[in-house]
Design an enzyme around this catalytic site. Sequence first.
Site: not given
Length: 154
Positions: A103, A107, A138
């Site tokens: 991740y 990013k 989330s």
Amino acid sequence: QTYAPKLVLLDISDISCLRDVAKEILNCYGCVDILINNASMKVKGAVQSISLELDKKIMDANYFGPITLTKAILPNMISRRTGQIVLINSIQGKIGIPFRAAYAASKHAAVGFFDCLRAEMEEFDISVSTVSPTFICSYHRQPAPGNWEASIWK
């Protein structure tokens, strides 16, 4: 002139369809004034436990998806010499933390691309912004062992 909103569904990680989606939107509306890249996929796990296949899927969704869509819309903005492009990214595009390598890498790559794009688009009066929120709550599902798709946070 008033336009009825048109809903276009897409999977940002399906790179092959993004140019067609952009073309459909441009054909419908004639231009895009503001492009907000907000789609993202997350995964949590140790580097050695995340497959290369999942690394690629995360990179497609978080890096190649937004840049593909941006590149498809960009010529229209350049020809009009106006527009705004926004990347909703993550603080993890600036710092790395354990168990978020795929991740964070995606990013970081996105930040690098959009930082360069910002400098290049200045001469065309196109604004490029990156927003990097800190951690958010989330939706998360616990995956069954070996089920990497279920481990993705959407």
